[in-house]
Scaffold this active site. Structure first.
Site, PDB file in Angstrom:
ATOM      1  N   GLU A 133       0.796  -1.243   0.000  1.00  0.00           N
ATOM      2  CA  GLU A 133       0.000   0.000   0.000  1.00  0.00           C
ATOM      3  C   GLU A 133       0.823   1.286   0.000  1.00  0.00           C
ATOM      4  O   GLU A 133       0.527   2.210   0.762  1.00  0.00           O
ATOM      5  CB  GLU A 133      -0.975  -0.022   1.194  1.00  0.00           C
ATOM      6  CG  GLU A 133      -1.883  -1.245   1.181  1.00  0.00           C
ATOM      7  CD  GLU A 133      -2.866  -1.303   2.347  1.00  0.00           C
ATOM      8  OE1 GLU A 133      -2.791  -0.460   3.244  1.00  0.00           O
ATOM      9  OE2 GLU A 133      -3.715  -2.220   2.338  1.00  0.00           O
ATOM     10  N   ASN A 173       2.107  -5.085  -3.222  1.00  0.00           N
ATOM     11  CA  ASN A 173       0.714  -5.441  -2.940  1.00  0.00           C
ATOM     12  C   ASN A 173      -0.104  -4.194  -2.619  1.00  0.00           C
ATOM     13  O   ASN A 173       0.353  -3.314  -1.879  1.00  0.00           O
ATOM     14  CB  ASN A 173       0.725  -6.389  -1.723  1.00  0.00           C
ATOM     15  CG  ASN A 173      -0.610  -7.044  -1.435  1.00  0.00           C
ATOM     16  OD1 ASN A 173      -1.212  -7.638  -2.330  1.00  0.00           O
ATOM     17  ND2 ASN A 173      -1.074  -6.952  -0.198  1.00  0.00           N
ATOM     18  N   HIS A 209     -10.383  -6.606  -2.126  1.00  0.00           N
ATOM     19  CA  HIS A 209     -11.448  -6.494  -1.131  1.00  0.00           C
ATOM     20  C   HIS A 209     -12.638  -5.905  -1.891  1.00  0.00           C
ATOM     21  O   HIS A 209     -12.680  -4.705  -2.158  1.00  0.00           O
ATOM     22  CB  HIS A 209     -11.032  -5.549   0.007  1.00  0.00           C
ATOM     23  CG  HIS A 209      -9.893  -6.091   0.814  1.00  0.00           C
ATOM     24  ND1 HIS A 209     -10.037  -7.166   1.668  1.00  0.00           N
ATOM     25  CD2 HIS A 209      -8.595  -5.719   0.896  1.00  0.00           C
ATOM     26  CE1 HIS A 209      -8.875  -7.420   2.233  1.00  0.00           C
ATOM     27  NE2 HIS A 209      -7.985  -6.569   1.793  1.00  0.00           N
ATOM     28  N   GLU A 238      -6.068 -10.876  -1.186  1.00  0.00           N
ATOM     29  CA  GLU A 238      -6.846 -10.681   0.058  1.00  0.00           C
ATOM     30  C   GLU A 238      -8.341 -10.637  -0.234  1.00  0.00           C
ATOM     31  O   GLU A 238      -9.065  -9.784   0.282  1.00  0.00           O
ATOM     32  CB  GLU A 238      -6.440  -9.359   0.744  1.00  0.00           C
ATOM     33  CG  GLU A 238      -4.960  -9.222   0.988  1.00  0.00           C
ATOM     34  CD  GLU A 238      -4.580  -7.987   1.815  1.00  0.00           C
ATOM     35  OE1 GLU A 238      -5.468  -7.321   2.381  1.00  0.00           O
ATOM     36  OE2 GLU A 238      -3.372  -7.699   1.888  1.00  0.00           O
ATOM     37  N   ASP A 240     -12.209 -10.730  -0.406  1.00  0.00           N
ATOM     38  CA  ASP A 240     -13.469 -10.932   0.319  1.00  0.00           C
ATOM     39  C   ASP A 240     -14.540 -10.141  -0.419  1.00  0.00           C
ATOM     40  O   ASP A 240     -14.222  -9.219  -1.170  1.00  0.00           O
ATOM     41  CB  ASP A 240     -13.400 -10.590   1.824  1.00  0.00           C
ATOM     42  CG  ASP A 240     -12.535  -9.407   2.165  1.00  0.00           C
ATOM     43  OD1 ASP A 240     -12.365  -8.509   1.312  1.00  0.00           O
ATOM     44  OD2 ASP A 240     -12.032  -9.345   3.305  1.00  0.00           O
TER      45      ASP A 240
HETATM   46  C1  XIL Z   1      -6.189  -6.332   8.372  1.00  0.00           C
HETATM   47  C2  XIL Z   1      -6.498  -7.544   9.249  1.00  0.00           C
HETATM   48  O1  XIL Z   1      -7.377  -8.384   8.559  1.00  0.00           O
HETATM   49  C3  XIL Z   1      -7.084  -7.098  10.559  1.00  0.00           C
HETATM   50  O2  XIL Z   1      -7.235  -8.200  11.438  1.00  0.00           O
HETATM   51  C4  XIL Z   1      -6.202  -6.028  11.215  1.00  0.00           C
HETATM   52  O3  XIL Z   1      -6.822  -5.544  12.380  1.00  0.00           O
HETATM   53  C5  XIL Z   1      -5.941  -4.898  10.241  1.00  0.00           C
HETATM   54  O4  XIL Z   1      -5.382  -5.408   9.047  1.00  0.00           O
HETATM   55  N1  XIL Z   1      -4.991  -4.584   3.744  1.00  0.00           N
HETATM   56  C6  XIL Z   1      -3.976  -5.389   4.174  1.00  0.00           C
HETATM   57  C7  XIL Z   1      -4.176  -6.279   5.328  1.00  0.00           C
HETATM   58  O5  XIL Z   1      -2.919  -5.458   3.515  1.00  0.00           O
HETATM   59  O6  XIL Z   1      -2.997  -6.462   6.063  1.00  0.00           O
HETATM   60  C8  XIL Z   1      -5.270  -5.786   6.234  1.00  0.00           C
HETATM   61  O7  XIL Z   1      -5.505  -6.774   7.220  1.00  0.00           O
HETATM   62  C9  XIL Z   1      -6.525  -5.486   5.445  1.00  0.00           C
HETATM   63  C10 XIL Z   1      -6.261  -4.443   4.390  1.00  0.00           C
END
Ligand code: XIL
Length: 324
Positions: A133, A173, A209, A238, A240
């Site tokens: 990020e 990422n 996401h 990641e 969802d």
């Molecule tokens: C999130 C986790 O899922 C949570 O449990 C934590 O509190 C915060 O981080 N982008 C990312 C991940 O790269 O590391 C993040 O994970 C979600 C967004």
């Protein structure tokens, strides 16, 4: 391809890597959790355990207990292990304040962190999200303690430092860059520049996401292909899938399943063979506590429900792999 017993079997048969982000405590105390993971996934990544805040309880100590648990679980179960993440602006330890360090000390600090952590898992971790990020939502470079102290070269340096101690594939990422948009354009320029400078980068991770506004699969395909055309691998890291809170359609689980299936088919179409879901079951999803500028999302974004039941999304991903 014929029907397979589990999601993992379907992925194996398709030479596809399907993963989940894991919580070390659940792994220890909940047999249903580890059985579900071992049966259905051929890849894992620690959801939090490899972040600086979890690894560095104090200035001079590391605690690898939880990270080891997940990495070793993955290795024992013949899984592809993804490391997340070496350099990020979030989840830094409370004791760590950049202004306690000169720029040179900060550089040494970050280099030592990368050498220690990536070096420890040299033989075990297959891919690292080296930098997470670093680009802001409008496509500008995000201003962080790292860019402030080390200049924007910190990204190139981080990849070089990781490359010194591991053979893992090294990834950049980010979120919100799944489709062709301002942000993914900026990431394209960033990684193209890194490649021109011979920085050892192997791939780009698209977090995916899908929260409320789901990225368009056709645009995702185009985006993946342009990174691949640079010679990079692309992974979905990641995933969802949720709705804006209060805006669910009548059949949310079916719509969610359809989207998961579309994304898997898109991946297969373009040769992106690695997809991680951000958690195992809905009961443990981070989305339940996540608020984005006040906006909340529906809390059941994953493939298993809170009782480890296989959701329509599970069937959709499995069938997407079997029927391709
Ligand atoms: C999130 C986790 O899922 C949570 O449990 C934590 O509190 C915060 O981080 N982008 C990312 C991940 O790269 O590391 C993040 O994970 C979600 C967004």
């Amino acid at each position: 391809m014929s029907e397979q017993a589990t999601l993992r079997d379907a992925a194996d048969a398709q030479e596809f890597t399907i993963g989940a982000a894991l919580d070390p405590n659940a792994l220890r105390v909940d047999p249903s959790y580890w059985k579900t993971v071992a049966e259905n996934f051929n890849a894992v990544t620690p959801e939090n355990a490899l972040k600086m805040t979890r690894l560095r309880p104090s200035r001079h100590t590391y605690d690898f207990k939880n990270a080891d648990a997940i990495v070793n679980f993955g290795v024992e179960n013949d899984m592809y292990v993804r490391g997340h993440t070496l350099v990020w602006h979030n989840q830094k330890p409370e004791w760590f304040q950049a202004w306690d360090y000169t720029d040179e000390q900060l550089r040494t600090f970050l280099r030592d962190h990368i050498h220690t952590v990536a070096g420890r898992y040299r033989a075990k971790i297959d891919a690292w999200d080296v930098v997470n990020e670093a680009v802001d939502d409008d496509g500008s470079m995000r201003r962080t303690v790292w860019s402030d102290g080390l200049g924007e070269d910190y990204i190139a340096d981080a990849f070089r430092w990781a490359d010194e101690v591991t053979d893992a594939d090294l990834f950049y990422n980010d979120y919100g860059a799944d489709e062709i948009n301002e942000k993914s354009d900026a990431i394209y320029d960033l990684v193209e520049g890194l490649l021109e400078d011979d920085v050892p980068i192997d791939g780009v991770g698209l977090q995916l996401h899908a929260l409320g506004d789901w990225p368009d699969p056709e645009s995702i395909a185009e985006n993946i292909q342009r990174f691949q055309d640079l010679g990079l691998e692309v992974h979905i890291t990641e995933m969802d899938v949720a709705f804006h809170d209060g805006e669910e359609p009548e059949n949310p689980l079916e719509e969610q399943a359809e989207y998961y299936r579309d994304v898997v088919e898109t991946c297969l179409d373009v040769g992106c063979d690695n997809l991680v879901t951000w958690g195992v079951h809905d009961g443990s999803s981070w989305i339940r506590g996540f608020k984005d500028f006040g906006q909340r999302y529906t809390g059941d974004p994953l493939l298993f429900d809170g009782r480890y039941g296989e959701k329509p999304a599970y069937d959709a991903v499995k069938e997407g792999l079997e029927e391709y």
